[in-house]
Design a protein around this motif. Structure first.
Motif, PDB file in Angstrom:
ATOM      1  N   ALA A 192     132.806 -37.063   3.021  1.00 43.44           N
ATOM      2  CA  ALA A 192     132.771 -35.681   2.540  1.00 43.44           C
ATOM      3  C   ALA A 192     132.751 -35.579   1.027  1.00 43.44           C
ATOM      4  CB  ALA A 192     133.956 -34.902   3.101  1.00 43.44           C
ATOM      5  N   GLY A 193     133.613 -36.349   0.349  1.00 44.76           N
ATOM      6  CA  GLY A 193     133.684 -36.247  -1.108  1.00 44.76           C
ATOM      7  C   GLY A 193     132.375 -36.602  -1.784  1.00 44.76           C
ATOM      8  N   ALA A 194     131.786 -37.720  -1.385  1.00 45.55           N
ATOM      9  CA  ALA A 194     130.521 -38.159  -1.992  1.00 45.55           C
ATOM     10  C   ALA A 194     129.403 -37.169  -1.686  1.00 45.55           C
ATOM     11  CB  ALA A 194     130.156 -39.546  -1.475  1.00 45.55           C
ATOM     12  N   ALA A 195     129.377 -36.649  -0.451  1.00 40.62           N
ATOM     13  CA  ALA A 195     128.324 -35.703  -0.089  1.00 40.62           C
ATOM     14  C   ALA A 195     128.455 -34.405  -0.861  1.00 40.62           C
ATOM     15  CB  ALA A 195     128.373 -35.424   1.416  1.00 40.62           C
ATOM     16  N   LEU A 196     129.671 -33.899  -0.996  1.00 38.17           N
ATOM     17  CA  LEU A 196     129.870 -32.622  -1.688  1.00 38.17           C
ATOM     18  C   LEU A 196     129.666 -32.730  -3.185  1.00 38.17           C
ATOM     19  CD1 LEU A 196     132.959 -31.409   0.336  1.00 38.17           C
ATOM     20  CD2 LEU A 196     130.681 -30.407   0.385  1.00 38.17           C
ATOM     21  N   ASP A 197     129.720 -33.943  -3.739  1.00 37.77           N
ATOM     22  CA  ASP A 197     129.467 -34.130  -5.165  1.00 37.77           C
ATOM     23  C   ASP A 197     127.971 -34.030  -5.498  1.00 37.77           C
ATOM     24  OD1 ASP A 197     132.029 -34.360  -6.027  1.00 37.77           O
ATOM     25  OD2 ASP A 197     132.095 -36.547  -5.940  1.00 37.77           O
ATOM     26  N   ARG A 198     127.115 -34.167  -4.492  1.00 37.25           N
ATOM     27  CA  ARG A 198     125.672 -34.125  -4.762  1.00 37.25           C
ATOM     28  C   ARG A 198     125.249 -32.731  -5.188  1.00 37.25           C
ATOM     29  NH1 ARG A 198     123.456 -36.334   0.751  1.00 37.25           N
ATOM     30  NH2 ARG A 198     121.487 -35.621  -0.142  1.00 37.25           N
ATOM     31  N   PRO A 199     124.353 -32.613  -6.166  1.00 41.95           N
ATOM     32  CA  PRO A 199     123.964 -31.297  -6.693  1.00 41.95           C
ATOM     33  C   PRO A 199     123.425 -30.338  -5.633  1.00 41.95           C
ATOM     34  CG  PRO A 199     123.213 -33.035  -8.163  1.00 41.95           C
ATOM     35  CD  PRO A 199     123.746 -33.717  -6.934  1.00 41.95           C
ATOM     36  N   ALA A 200     122.694 -30.875  -4.654  1.00 46.27           N
ATOM     37  CA  ALA A 200     122.085 -30.000  -3.658  1.00 46.27           C
ATOM     38  C   ALA A 200     123.062 -29.599  -2.549  1.00 46.27           C
ATOM     39  CB  ALA A 200     120.870 -30.683  -3.034  1.00 46.27           C
ATOM     40  N   VAL A 201     124.272 -30.139  -2.562  1.00 42.11           N
ATOM     41  CA  VAL A 201     125.245 -29.841  -1.516  1.00 42.11           C
ATOM     42  C   VAL A 201     126.383 -28.980  -2.057  1.00 42.11           C
ATOM     43  CG1 VAL A 201     126.759 -30.803   0.249  1.00 42.11           C
ATOM     44  CG2 VAL A 201     124.644 -31.993  -0.344  1.00 42.11           C
ATOM     45  N   GLY A 202     127.213 -29.566  -2.924  1.00 42.44           N
ATOM     46  CA  GLY A 202     128.342 -28.807  -3.453  1.00 42.44           C
ATOM     47  C   GLY A 202     128.492 -28.880  -4.955  1.00 42.44           C
ATOM     48  N   ALA A 203     127.742 -29.788  -5.576  1.00 45.98           N
ATOM     49  CA  ALA A 203     127.798 -29.963  -7.024  1.00 45.98           C
ATOM     50  C   ALA A 203     129.234 -30.148  -7.520  1.00 45.98           C
ATOM     51  CB  ALA A 203     127.122 -28.793  -7.740  1.00 45.98           C
TER      52      ALA A 203
END
Length: 204
Positions: A192-203
């Protein structure tokens, strides 16, 4: 005499943990100008409370266990009969704790008869480091029923500096009106943390 936990650890076998299996069901009916609980069922640590029985009727779900851990299973069902009006919430944020393997499972089923009105507004679900959650929501509603539904997720305790946690999430929503599927959504986050850090997800 050998202590049992010590003997189990010496064999390299993890002790079995007791898991929660909780189920809460409620149906509501219109009686004149009021909406009241009609039938209730609760087991395994889930309890219903009704601060105000009027229209709408306030229904509050209490998890006496204080949270959900890996391997726990929770089911919640609400059924509103014709013309019933209900505001449903929870007493506190639901906490999803670390899992050693099996995910925590939460299933919610909402049924709305003609002209029924439901506000499904539980407090946020707080996901801890190492948690694994599978959550499923199913709604069956009449064409002239009304529904306002909010389910929010918080990944980590920001006040403690947990801004990027490693957790797993599987979430599935299905909403049907007069038997026709009108909304379907699938969410999957493995880290979750790595995915939400992506600009297109949660930035972040």
């Amino acid at each position: 005499m050998t202590d049992l936990p010590t003997a189990v650890e010496a064999l390299g076998v993890a002790p079995a943990r007791q898991r929660a299996d909780a189920y809460a069901r409620a149906s509501f009916a219109r009686t004149g100008a009021r909406t009241e609980p009609e039938r209730l069922f609760e087991t395994g640590g889930l309890r219903w409370r009704f601060p105000r029985s009027a229209s709408p009727c306030e229904a509050v779900l209490v998890n006496t266990g204080g949270g959900v851990a890996g391997g726990d299973a929770y089911r919640v069902e609400l059924a509103l009969k014709e013309g019933a009006e209900v505001e449903a919430t929870t007493t506190a944020a639901e906490k999803i704790y670390r899992s050693d393997g099996a995910p925590a499972r939460i299933e919610t089923r909402l049924t709305l008869a003609p002209q029924a009105s439901l506000f499904w507004l539980p407090q946020e679900t707080l996901i801890f480091e190492g948690a694994a959650l599978e959550r499923r929501l199913q709604v069956e509603m009449a064409g002239d029923a009304s529904l306002i539904l909010v389910e929010s997720l918080v990944f980590g305790r920001l006040a403690r500096g947990e801004s990027s946690i490693d957790a797993r999430l599987r979430e599935s929503w299905r909403i049907r009106r007069d038997g026709r599927l009108v909304f379907a959504d699938e969410t999957r986050l493995d880290h979750a943390g790595a995915a939400l850090d992506r600009p297109a997800v949660g930035a972040g």
